[in-house]
Design an enzyme around this catalytic site. Structure first.
Site, PDB file in Angstrom:
ATOM      1  N   CYS A   1       7.658 -27.561  15.843  1.00  0.00           N
ATOM      2  CA  CYS A   1       7.027 -26.312  16.366  1.00  0.00           C
ATOM      3  C   CYS A   1       7.121 -26.092  18.249  1.00  0.00           C
ATOM      4  O   CYS A   1       7.947 -24.838  18.617  1.00  0.00           O
ATOM      5  CB  CYS A   1       5.178 -26.975  16.442  1.00  0.00           C
ATOM      6  SG  CYS A   1       5.352 -26.496  14.627  1.00  0.00           S
TER       7      CYS A   1
HETATM    8  N1  LIG Z   1       5.701 -27.923  10.452  1.00  0.00           N
HETATM    9  C1  LIG Z   1       4.657 -28.130  11.023  1.00  0.00           C
HETATM   10  O1  LIG Z   1       3.771 -28.813  11.495  1.00  0.00           O
HETATM   11  C2  LIG Z   1       3.535 -26.757  11.281  1.00  0.00           C
HETATM   12  C3  LIG Z   1       2.681 -26.776  12.611  1.00  0.00           C
HETATM   13  C4  LIG Z   1       1.669 -25.265  12.280  1.00  0.00           C
HETATM   14  C5  LIG Z   1       2.306 -24.302  12.230  1.00  0.00           C
HETATM   15  N2  LIG Z   1       3.721 -24.288  11.961  1.00  0.00           N
HETATM   16  C6  LIG Z   1       4.429 -23.117  11.660  1.00  0.00           C
HETATM   17  O2  LIG Z   1       4.080 -22.676  10.088  1.00  0.00           O
HETATM   18  C7  LIG Z   1       4.924 -21.663   9.305  1.00  0.00           C
HETATM   19  C8  LIG Z   1       5.824 -22.315   8.512  1.00  0.00           C
HETATM   20  O3  LIG Z   1       6.219 -23.429   8.807  1.00  0.00           O
HETATM   21  P1  LIG Z   1       6.652 -25.065   7.441  1.00  0.00           P
HETATM   22  O4  LIG Z   1       7.015 -25.837   8.541  1.00  0.00           O
HETATM   23  O5  LIG Z   1       5.462 -24.117   7.119  1.00  0.00           O
HETATM   24  O6  LIG Z   1       7.942 -24.604   7.217  1.00  0.00           O
HETATM   25  P2  LIG Z   1       8.657 -24.915   5.341  1.00  0.00           P
HETATM   26  O7  LIG Z   1       9.770 -24.638   5.626  1.00  0.00           O
HETATM   27  O8  LIG Z   1       8.129 -25.935   5.754  1.00  0.00           O
HETATM   28  O9  LIG Z   1       7.637 -23.468   4.709  1.00  0.00           O
HETATM   29  C9  LIG Z   1       7.852 -22.603   4.890  1.00  0.00           C
HETATM   30  C10 LIG Z   1       8.349 -22.099   3.051  1.00  0.00           C
HETATM   31  O10 LIG Z   1       8.505 -21.149   3.163  1.00  0.00           O
HETATM   32  C11 LIG Z   1       9.405 -20.768   2.163  1.00  0.00           C
HETATM   33  N3  LIG Z   1       9.512 -18.859   1.865  1.00  0.00           N
HETATM   34  C12 LIG Z   1      10.449 -18.749   2.819  1.00  0.00           C
HETATM   35  N4  LIG Z   1      10.181 -17.576   2.577  1.00  0.00           N
HETATM   36  C13 LIG Z   1       9.620 -16.949   2.106  1.00  0.00           C
HETATM   37  C14 LIG Z   1       9.566 -15.810   0.697  1.00  0.00           C
HETATM   38  N5  LIG Z   1       9.805 -14.780   1.406  1.00  0.00           N
HETATM   39  N6  LIG Z   1       8.320 -15.578   0.372  1.00  0.00           N
HETATM   40  C15 LIG Z   1       7.714 -17.119  -0.518  1.00  0.00           C
HETATM   41  N7  LIG Z   1       8.654 -18.301   0.131  1.00  0.00           N
HETATM   42  C16 LIG Z   1       8.992 -18.179   1.397  1.00  0.00           C
HETATM   43  C17 LIG Z   1      10.346 -22.003   1.849  1.00  0.00           C
HETATM   44  O11 LIG Z   1      10.957 -21.874   1.083  1.00  0.00           O
HETATM   45  C18 LIG Z   1       9.379 -23.035   2.326  1.00  0.00           C
HETATM   46  O12 LIG Z   1       9.575 -23.745   0.894  1.00  0.00           O
HETATM   47  C19 LIG Z   1       6.404 -21.775  10.835  1.00  0.00           C
HETATM   48  O13 LIG Z   1       5.593 -20.617  11.246  1.00  0.00           O
HETATM   49  C20 LIG Z   1       6.074 -22.748  11.807  1.00  0.00           C
HETATM   50  O14 LIG Z   1       6.003 -22.775  12.650  1.00  0.00           O
HETATM   51  C21 LIG Z   1       4.543 -25.580  11.392  1.00  0.00           C
END
Ligand SMILES: NC(=O)c1ccc[n+]([C@@H]2O[C@H](COP(=O)([O-])OP(=O)(O)OC[C@H]3O[C@@H](n4cnc5c(N)ncnc54)[C@H](O)[C@@H]3O)[C@@H](O)[C@H]2O)c1
Length: 442
Positions: free
Chosen positions: A279
């Site tokens: 983030c």
């Molecule tokens: N990690 C954090 O602390 C956090 C906090 C708030 C917001 N976010 C936001 O949330 C979003 C996700 O982050 P995250 O940390 O969970 O990422 P992550 O990589 O842990 O998870 C994302 C998942 O989406 C899957 N994916 C990718 N393309 C896909 C598709 N077309 N269909 C289905 N699945 C698909 C990936 O394989 C992965 O498992 C980002 O935009 C991030 O900025 C993250």
């Protein structure tokens, strides 16, 4: 409301109220998996979609790969048939509401990479049907829901606000935070139209105690990026202060502790080796990039990024200086990096400054090893590395132990007793005495 809306809106509203709505989660990673478990635990049938077979198999076995979700809670909703995962996008038509939680990384040139959001919204569009609610949760710049997701969904021929509904609701999860979770962290929602906002508000009120509706998706998108910019800028400010305190012979930690006694108008932020995670290092660039389209330069964002991204270089410079003062060169020195996760008590190494520090130390010829109780292996440009055992012998054999992440697991007394030199970038040794301790910001 026209006649068609009168049909789809109350039908979906009723399904959510009675928990008969099936919830889809697109991307079951750090954000998506806790959300899927929260909906499933609240009594909804949940279908988790992911492109990684490994994640899908793991969910269906009831084995968690995200620290904030226990395998026990996951297994309980999986065996109760409340949660199932799949790679089969054609099942998107089965769900009544879908929350998009796919990654929003940066390209190598630090431009927003919306390819995951685009792919996922194209897949949803292919199977979109009347009466569905789509919510984008991924962090992104203001305008993404309306300018990127909406046209993709409407390319199906269905109309937003009549046939389907669309909103943005940012995820605010803080991995490793034991106090704040999905339930007690207010959820922001902004729909394309009032019905979309209303449905998204109703949906999230099933799992969060407070839901805050805002005027439109852009306000919700900007709110999320602003929250992360706020952190980035304040961390940069305190990192700069740490540099200055080093020059002035003051302790930045003591200054922060003293300032924290003020009961109003101040909020403590702490210096460190740099920023990491998915983030804070990335999201501000989403806004900066979007702003440039309007000939607007977000100077605070750029400056904060510059200061924060310089921190690993500064840490390496301090180590070099400390060794030099002891008649040693960094080239050939044995350095142990303690903690490679981007923050304490988590296993996430994405954008972790420790990885950059290891890379820089190696480039300067240091013999680097690392220990992290949460991370058994890392990949750095020079190849894979495995976490070494943190024994007295290991500590004693090192020229310098660098605390890059302040995991609660670390026994600082032991570290100080057995190490020749400890460089603490997190202030975890505050209050401990020893001629061999040096802290960042002092
Ligand atoms: N990690 C954090 O602390 C956090 C906090 C708030 C917001 N976010 C936001 O949330 C979003 C996700 O982050 P995250 O940390 O969970 O990422 P992550 O990589 O842990 O998870 C994302 C998942 O989406 C899957 N994916 C990718 N393309 C896909 C598709 N077309 N269909 C289905 N699945 C698909 C990936 O394989 C992965 O498992 C980002 O935009 C991030 O900025 C993250």
């Amino acid at each position: 409301m026209d006649n068609e809306t009168e049909v789809t809106f109350p039908a979906l509203e009723k399904k959510i109220r009675t928990k008969s709505a099936i919830i889809g989660i697109g991307g079951i990673g750090y954000v998506g998996l806790p959300l899927a478990v929260a909906f499933a635990s609240a009594g909804f049938k949940v279908l988790g979609f992911d492109i990684r077979q490994k994640n899908v198999d793991s969910v269906n076995r009831g084995t968690s790969y995200i620290a904030d979700v226990s395998s026990e809670s996951l297994a309980s909703v999986v065996t109760g048939k409340f949660l199932e995962a799949t790679t089969d996008q054609s099942r998107l038509g089965e769900v009544d509401a879908i929350c998009i939680c796919v990654p929003t990384p940066l390209t190598a040139t630090k431009d927003p990479d919306l390819s995951y959001v685009i792919h996922e919204s194209e897949a949803i569009s292919k199977y979109l049907r009347t009466g569905q609610l789509v919510v984008l949760e991924s962090t992104t710049y203001p305008g993404t829901t309306k300018q990127v997701v909406l046209p993709n969904l409407e390319s199906s021929g269905l109309r937003c606000g009549i046939d389907f509904y669309l909103a943005y609701s940012p995820e605010r999860v803080d991995p490793g935070n034991k106090e704040h979770n999905i339930r007690n962290t207010p959820k922001i929602v902004g729909g394309i139209d009032p019905q979309s906002t209303q449905l998204a508000q109703l949906l999230y009120s099933q799992i969060a105690s407070t839901v805050v509706p805002v005027a439109c998706p852009e306000v919700a998108e900007m709110t999320k990026v602003f929250e992360n910019v706020f952190r980035s800028v304040n961390i940069a400010l305190v990192n700069e202060l740490a540099h200055l305190c080093e020059q002035m012979g003051l302790s930045v930690w003591e200054v922060i502790d003293a300032a924290s006694t003020k009961p109003f108008g101040y909020m403590p932020f702490y210096p460190g080796p740099g920023i990491g995670g998915h983030c804070i290092p990335l999201d501000p660039y989403y806004l900066a990039n979007k702003a440039r389209e309007l000939d607007f330069h977000t100077r605070f964002i750029e400056l904060a990024a510059e200061i924060n991204e310089h921190m690993p270089y500064h840490v390496v410079f301090r180590i070099l200086e400390l060794l030099n003062n002891r008649g040693k060169s960094l080239n050939g020195a044995r350095i142990l990096v303690l903690g490679v996760a981007y923050k304490k008590n988590v296993e996430d190494t994405r954008e972790s400054p420790a990885l950059k520090i290891i890379q820089l130390l190696r480039e300067k010829g240091a013999e680097v090893s690392y220990n992290d109780p949460y991370v058994s292996q890392i990949h750095v440009p020079a190849g894979d590395m495995k976490s070494v055992e943190l024994s007295k012998e290991c500590l004693a054999s090192m020229d310098c132990a660098v605390i890059a992440t302040d995991h609660s697991y670390y026994d600082m007394e032991q570290m100080i007793t057995h190490s020749k030199l400890v460089f603490d970038t997190r202030g975890i040794t505050r209050g401990l005495k020893g001629n061999n301790i040096v802290r960042l910001g002092e």
